[in-house]
Design an enzyme around this catalytic site. Structure first.
Site, PDB file in Angstrom:
ATOM      1  N   ASP A  13       0.817  -1.220   0.000  1.00  0.00           N
ATOM      2  CA  ASP A  13       0.000   0.000   0.000  1.00  0.00           C
ATOM      3  C   ASP A  13       0.852   1.272   0.000  1.00  0.00           C
ATOM      4  OD1 ASP A  13      -2.241  -1.725   0.314  1.00  0.00           O
ATOM      5  OD2 ASP A  13      -1.799  -1.825   2.448  1.00  0.00           O
ATOM      6  N   LYS A  16       1.722   2.086  -5.102  1.00  0.00           N
ATOM      7  CA  LYS A  16       2.306   1.536  -6.337  1.00  0.00           C
ATOM      8  C   LYS A  16       1.434   1.826  -7.552  1.00  0.00           C
ATOM      9  CE  LYS A  16       2.821  -2.689  -4.564  1.00  0.00           C
ATOM     10  NZ  LYS A  16       2.698  -2.467  -3.115  1.00  0.00           N
ATOM     11  N   GLY A  40      -4.425  -4.913  -4.585  1.00  0.00           N
ATOM     12  CA  GLY A  40      -5.541  -4.110  -5.061  1.00  0.00           C
ATOM     13  C   GLY A  40      -5.106  -2.693  -5.276  1.00  0.00           C
ATOM     14  N   HIS A  41      -5.425  -2.166  -6.428  1.00  0.00           N
ATOM     15  CA  HIS A  41      -5.190  -0.737  -6.582  1.00  0.00           C
ATOM     16  C   HIS A  41      -6.179  -0.119  -7.557  1.00  0.00           C
ATOM     17  CE1 HIS A  41      -2.102  -2.683  -9.164  1.00  0.00           C
ATOM     18  NE2 HIS A  41      -2.786  -2.029 -10.043  1.00  0.00           N
ATOM     19  N   GLN A 226       2.018  -6.292  -2.937  1.00  0.00           N
ATOM     20  CA  GLN A 226       2.363  -6.260  -1.503  1.00  0.00           C
ATOM     21  C   GLN A 226       3.672  -5.489  -1.281  1.00  0.00           C
ATOM     22  OE1 GLN A 226       1.534  -9.822  -2.647  1.00  0.00           O
ATOM     23  NE2 GLN A 226      -0.515  -9.008  -2.513  1.00  0.00           N
TER      24      GLN A 226
HETATM   25  P1  IMP Z   1      -2.589 -12.939   2.280  1.00  0.00           P
HETATM   26  O1  IMP Z   1      -1.660 -12.393   1.250  1.00  0.00           O
HETATM   27  O2  IMP Z   1      -4.045 -12.781   1.911  1.00  0.00           O
HETATM   28  O3  IMP Z   1      -2.265 -14.345   2.676  1.00  0.00           O
HETATM   29  O4  IMP Z   1      -2.409 -12.049   3.619  1.00  0.00           O
HETATM   30  C1  IMP Z   1      -1.209 -12.116   4.379  1.00  0.00           C
HETATM   31  C2  IMP Z   1      -0.798 -10.750   4.899  1.00  0.00           C
HETATM   32  O5  IMP Z   1      -0.449  -9.910   3.798  1.00  0.00           O
HETATM   33  C3  IMP Z   1      -1.894  -9.992   5.647  1.00  0.00           C
HETATM   34  O6  IMP Z   1      -1.288  -9.219   6.664  1.00  0.00           O
HETATM   35  C4  IMP Z   1      -2.472  -9.075   4.594  1.00  0.00           C
HETATM   36  O7  IMP Z   1      -3.078  -7.934   5.168  1.00  0.00           O
HETATM   37  C5  IMP Z   1      -1.210  -8.710   3.834  1.00  0.00           C
HETATM   38  N1  IMP Z   1      -1.483  -8.314   2.457  1.00  0.00           N
HETATM   39  C6  IMP Z   1      -1.806  -9.104   1.411  1.00  0.00           C
HETATM   40  N2  IMP Z   1      -1.959  -8.381   0.301  1.00  0.00           N
HETATM   41  C7  IMP Z   1      -1.718  -7.099   0.631  1.00  0.00           C
HETATM   42  C8  IMP Z   1      -1.669  -5.872  -0.118  1.00  0.00           C
HETATM   43  O8  IMP Z   1      -1.889  -5.821  -1.340  1.00  0.00           O
HETATM   44  N3  IMP Z   1      -1.360  -4.755   0.597  1.00  0.00           N
HETATM   45  C9  IMP Z   1      -1.058  -4.798   1.925  1.00  0.00           C
HETATM   46  N4  IMP Z   1      -1.079  -5.910   2.652  1.00  0.00           N
HETATM   47  C10 IMP Z   1      -1.404  -7.057   2.017  1.00  0.00           C
END
Ligand code: IMP
Length: 432
Positions: A13, A16, A40-41, A226
């Site tokens: 976040d 990007k 997500g963006h 991420q």
């Molecule tokens: P997962 O990727 O759904 O398995 O989530 C694992 C961790 O990564 C959690 O803390 C989510 O909040 C974080 N996370 C996953 N995708 C994003 C993103 O696009 N932005 C920020 N945090 C993310």
């Protein structure tokens, strides 16, 4: 001219979307290489807002090729839904502008269910990760467990039943343990056959495609999702995502050799945020944290969750500069700091009475570290929309220079509002 890899240098976040969009206009091909629809963006182009989770950003720009690499976990339902949603906004997606690696792993409904069941169970015991519940982790587990169903398997109906049996042996054992109904062979076969026709036209041998394009001199942009502190190896384990998010994964997750990656651009927010659980040494649980969250609109695009906010942590970003090999950074959201009297920057930590300059790997130590701050004077003036250094107050420039010095990487781009033109360009990464 070079290729460019975009990575988040914090916990995701970092903003990007805007930078990738800005760069994708200059690129021929935009490649995703890890993660899935947990990212997500929002892109705003000519006044229209597009929300993307799985598709690479280039897909909304005419004449660009979008590529989903082998390192991505692909939920076929999410892929189809995103394609349909964009079609409703007038963006046509065909194999002429989207390719999906035939060796990418599929996320199935059972992965999503397992992710949610585990998080629910962990909520009761206080051990949840705070995942996006998209099935990302369970799908990667099946990939490394060598029982995943991959895109190419949708085309091989003879061998598919055997693969389904294999994945179900594992999942039904887990489901029995969790006390939920088993999934039948037919359910998975139906799920796969229902999506095959929509997904298969996009399949390609992505490494080969990229190799040909590289040789003909195409500009390739690798779009990371991420952030580096969510990397499965280098992040705040176990509060991480299930893929390698560092720049090296752009090579492994697309099939292009690391020597061709080029400029590594670390997207870096002028303060720090994280969603979900896990250590966050500079977190502010006070009115300044609230101010940053409100002013920075810090709510997740995918889950709508409120992001935790805190001071800029230079020790963490310095670590990301090293683990990614960051060439330069794009500093975002500087304007959110406008109006604060004083600004703290974390330069290292105290751990059990000792001063350290990086975040230790152990979970217990990460929870115990106390940030060491330097304090800078804030600025009253607005930096919103600044397009040159001359538009910035002296204290804001001082803050940026301090950040550069502490992290050991220069600012290539400085973003001063969500508008694409509100950007100070120091170095064009494609021309570096
Ligand atoms: P997962 O990727 O759904 O398995 O989530 C694992 C961790 O990564 C959690 O803390 C989510 O909040 C974080 N996370 C996953 N995708 C994003 C993103 O696009 N932005 C920020 N945090 C993310």
């Amino acid at each position: 001219m070079t290729n460019v890899v975009v990575v988040g240098s914090q916990w995701g976040d970092e903003g990007k979307g805007k930078i990738v969009d800005w760069l994708s206009e200059r690129a021929d091909i935009v490649v995703r290489y890890q993660g899935g629809h947990n990212a997500g963006h929002t892109l705003v182009i000519d006044g229209t807002s597009y929300k993307l989770s799985l598709l690479p950003s280039g897909v909304v720009r005419p004449g660009k090729m979008a590529v989903i690499g082998n390192g991505v976990v692909v939920d076929p339902h999410a892929l189809i839904a995103e394609i349909e949603k964009l079609a409703g906004q007038g963006v046509t997606i065909t194999p002429d502008n989207l390719r999906v690696a035939d060796n990418a792993t599929l996320i199935l409904s059972l992965h999503r269910e397992l992710d949610a069941m585990r998080e629910d169970a962990a909520s009761n015991s206080g051990t949840k990760i705070g995942t996006t519940r998209r099935g990302i982790g369970p799908a990667y587990e099946d990939k490394v467990g060598r029982r995943a169903i991959r895109v190419m398997d949708l085309a091989d109906l003879d061998s598919l039943p055997g693969k389904v049996d294999r994945i179900l042996t594992h999942h039904n054992a887990l489901r029995r343990g969790l006390g939920v109904a088993e999934v039948s062979h037919q359910t998975i076969m139906d799920e796969l056959t229902s999506v095959a026709e929509r997904v298969l036209p996009f399949r390609d041998t992505v490494w080969l495609f990229l190799d040909k394009e590289r040789r003909r001199g195409a500009r390739i942009l690798f779009e990371g999702a991420q952030g580096s502190l969510l990397d499965i190896d280098h992040g705040t384990y176990p509060f991480v995502t299930s893929s390698n998010t560092v720049a090296g994964q752009a090579a492994a997750g697309s099939g292009m050799g690391p020597g061709s990656l080029g400029y590594i651009l670390g997207i870096t927010k002028a303060y720090t945020t994280r969603v979900g659980e896990g250590p966050f040494p500079t977190e502010l649980k006070d009115e300044i944290g609230e101010f940053l969250g409100q002013k920075g609109h810090e709510f997740g695009v995918v889950t709508g969750r409120k992001r935790r906010c805190g001071w800029f942590d230079a020790a963490l970003v310095r670590q990301s500069v090293a683990t990614n090999g960051i060439t330069g950074i794009a500093l975002t959201k500087l304007d959110v700091l406008d109006g604060l009297e004083e600004l703290n920057i974390c330069i290292g930590y105290m751990l059990d009475g000792e001063q350290i300059d990086h975040l230790p790997a152990s979970q217990g130590a990460q929870a115990r570290v106390e940030p060491i701050y330097i304090t800078l004077e804030g600025w009253k003036e607005s930096t919103v929309g600044a397009r040159s250094w001359a538009d910035l107050p002296a204290q804001a420039i001082k803050y940026v220079r301090q950040v550069e010095e502490l992290i050991g990487a220069p600012v290539a781009l400085l973003s001063t509002s969500p508008e694409r033109d509100d950007t100070i360009l120091v170095t064009d990464p494609f021309e570096d």
